[in-house]
Design a protein around this motif. Structure first.
Motif, short mmCIF file in Angstrom:
data_model
loop_
_atom_site.label_atom_id
_atom_site.label_comp_id
_atom_site.label_asym_id
_atom_site.label_seq_id
_atom_site.Cartn_x
_atom_site.Cartn_y
_atom_site.Cartn_z
N LEU A 235 -36.09 35.08 33.66
CA LEU A 235 -34.64 35.08 33.45
C LEU A 235 -34.26 33.76 32.78
O LEU A 235 -34.40 32.69 33.37
CB LEU A 235 -33.90 35.23 34.78
CG LEU A 235 -33.85 36.65 35.39
CD1 LEU A 235 -35.23 37.17 35.74
CD2 LEU A 235 -32.97 36.66 36.63
N LEU A 236 -33.78 33.86 31.53
CA LEU A 236 -33.57 32.66 30.72
C LEU A 236 -32.20 32.04 30.91
O LEU A 236 -31.97 30.94 30.44
CB LEU A 236 -33.82 32.98 29.24
CG LEU A 236 -35.23 33.50 28.91
CD1 LEU A 236 -35.37 33.70 27.41
CD2 LEU A 236 -36.32 32.56 29.42
N ASN A 237 -31.29 32.75 31.57
CA ASN A 237 -30.02 32.13 31.95
C ASN A 237 -29.43 32.85 33.16
O ASN A 237 -29.97 33.85 33.62
CB ASN A 237 -29.03 32.10 30.77
CG ASN A 237 -28.70 33.48 30.25
OD1 ASN A 237 -28.40 34.39 31.01
ND2 ASN A 237 -28.77 33.64 28.93
N GLU A 238 -28.31 32.35 33.66
CA GLU A 238 -27.76 32.84 34.92
C GLU A 238 -27.04 34.18 34.79
O GLU A 238 -26.74 34.81 35.81
CB GLU A 238 -26.79 31.80 35.50
CG GLU A 238 -27.46 30.49 35.91
CD GLU A 238 -26.47 29.48 36.47
OE1 GLU A 238 -25.26 29.79 36.44
OE2 GLU A 238 -26.91 28.42 36.93
N ASN A 239 -26.75 34.62 33.59
CA ASN A 239 -26.00 35.85 33.41
C ASN A 239 -26.87 37.10 33.31
O ASN A 239 -26.36 38.20 33.12
CB ASN A 239 -25.12 35.76 32.15
CG ASN A 239 -24.07 34.67 32.28
OD1 ASN A 239 -23.47 34.51 33.34
ND2 ASN A 239 -23.85 33.92 31.22
N THR A 240 -28.18 36.94 33.40
CA THR A 240 -29.09 38.09 33.32
C THR A 240 -29.28 38.70 34.70
O THR A 240 -28.98 38.09 35.72
CB THR A 240 -30.44 37.67 32.75
OG1 THR A 240 -31.01 36.66 33.60
CG2 THR A 240 -30.31 37.11 31.35
N GLU A 241 -29.81 39.93 34.69
CA GLU A 241 -30.08 40.62 35.95
C GLU A 241 -31.41 41.36 35.85
O GLU A 241 -31.64 42.10 34.88
CB GLU A 241 -28.97 41.61 36.28
CG GLU A 241 -29.22 42.43 37.55
CD GLU A 241 -28.15 43.47 37.82
OE1 GLU A 241 -28.43 44.43 38.57
OE2 GLU A 241 -27.03 43.32 37.27
#
Length: 414
Positions: free
Chosen positions: A332-338
């Motif tokens: 997960l490359l940033n916090e907005n992914t799921e």
């Protein structure tokens, strides 16, 4: 939608001149789909990917039949890295069949739309496919024959098709001691369509299937891909999924290991950005002694993308000495992914070796720092680590030409 569906069904049946018996079979499938509709999150297998909501949010006034015809020469760029046989589908219809590298008495192709099919009471999308498939290819590889060149199924959509459901079906039978390398590739020039593809494989004793699914061009289409694989004694199925292009795609594989010493391998890469939403779902059913399965799925998510892997290993009580392995890893490359993982084991035999696992996390900052200390930029360091993460799966591909094709599409420089 239901009235549109029925109207388009009648138009298709009239234009394509189905036989009376085939119309009845298709109607049975159509009724099953109408009763169930597009899957939603109340269905356990669709809890992470509510297709009904996805379609209604992205496609207005979905139609279910496209009656235009197209010439392939003007629409397609062929893979030129290696020689291959080809079947070209344009907007859900068969445009060209070319198996000139093979003995045509050993590779039999039938594109009769009246080939019989049965209603699938469990899966409404397969029922929809069987009701409305405007392309239906049956392929038989005869006993003791191995194709000289890979067979590529090109699935093309053109710019003038929009808000349409395209249904294609392929049935492939490998007779004893035969082999096939099959590449299914998408070339999407259209936007906002629903593409529903079913592939059925019957793999006889000592036969080998190597099947590769490639969805790599960025587009806004919604896709569902269902594979049903039946394996007999000492047969092998090797499957690779490269999932990175469409706005939404769900690859579902149901694999039945029906006789001893059969083996199934499923490896996959999901690599997403923006608001893409991709899922791989597998059901591996060990139904006989001494069968083997191996699954490795790796996912990279950026921006606001969503990735899912649902994998189930089922072991029947008579399937002693089963060896089943399943692993899923996500970056997960940033916090907005799921990322959603759902590994499952259902085992009724006692002499088995089965394992499963699912992990997700971020890039290791220490590794990035080390690579930057060796002269790489921050972005170069990230790309190197991501490629290394995914290459673990790509290296499982046993065909060198196709492995290099996938690497080229990923932009990997060696």
């Amino acid at each position: 939608m239901i009235e549109q569906l029925k109207s388009d069904f009648n138009k298709m049946a009239e234009n394509l001149k189905f036989s009376e018996s085939n119309v009845e079979l298709r109607k049975k499938n159509l009724t099953n789909f109408i009763d169930k509709g597009f899957p939603n999150k109340r269905i356990e297998d669709w809890k992470f990917s509510d297709l009904n909501q996805i379609i209604s949010s992205n496609i207005e006034n979905l139609s279910f039949y496209n009656d235009k015809t197209y010439e392939p020469e003007d629409q397609i760029s062929l893979i030129n890295k290696f020689e291959h046989n080809k079947i070209i589908f344009i907007n859900g219809s068969i445009s060209k069949v070319d198996i000139n590298y093979e003995d045509d008495t050993k590779v039999l192709i039938n594109n009769d739309l009246d080939l019989s099919n049965n209603a699938n009471e469990i899966n409404p999308l397969v029922s929809l496919n069987h009701a409305l498939a405007s392309a239906h290819i049956g392929i038989i590889i005869k006993e003791n024959y191995s194709l000289n060149k890979p067979l590529i199924l090109y699935n093309i959509t053109t710019e003038d098709v929009n808000s349409t459901a395209l249904n294609l079906r392929t049935d492939i039978k490998l007779e004893k001691n035969s082999s096939l390398k099959l590449v299914t590739i998408f070339d999407d020039q259209s936007e906002n369509n629903f593409i529903n593809i079913t592939q059925n494989f019957d793999i006889a004793q000592d036969a080998i299937l190597k099947s590769y699914k490639i969805d790599h061009k960025t587009n806004s289409n919604i896709k569902y891909f269902y594979n049903n694989i039946n394996l007999e004694k000492n047969s092998i199925s090797e499957n690779f999924i490269f999932s990175t292009g469409s706005k939404f795609i769900k690859n579902e594989v149901n694999c039945n290991l029906n006789d001893q010493y059969s083996s199934a391998f499923i490896n996959g890469v999901i690599n997403l950005k923006n608001s893409q939403h991709h899922e791989i779902k597998t059901n591996i059913n060990h139904l006989a002694e001494n069968t083997k399965s191996y699954q490795l799925i790796k996912t990279v998510l950026n921006d606001k993308s969503k990735g899912i892997y649902q994998g189930k290993i089922f072991v029947d009580r008579k399937a002693q000495k089963t060896n089943g392995y399943q692993l899923s890893k996500a970056l997960l490359l940033n916090e907005n992914t799921e990322f959603d993982g759902k590994p499952e084991l259902e085992i009724y035999a006692d002499d088995v070796k089965c394992s499963h696992g699912s992990t997700s996390g971020n890039l290791d900052e220490d590794s990035i720092f080390y690579l930057m200390s060796r002269g790489l930029s921050h972005q170069q360091s990230k790309e190197l680590l991501i490629n290394g993460f995914l290459m673990d799966v790509v290296e499982k591909i046993t065909d060198l030409e196709i492995k290099n094709l996938i690497k080229d599409m990923m932009g990997v420089v060696e």
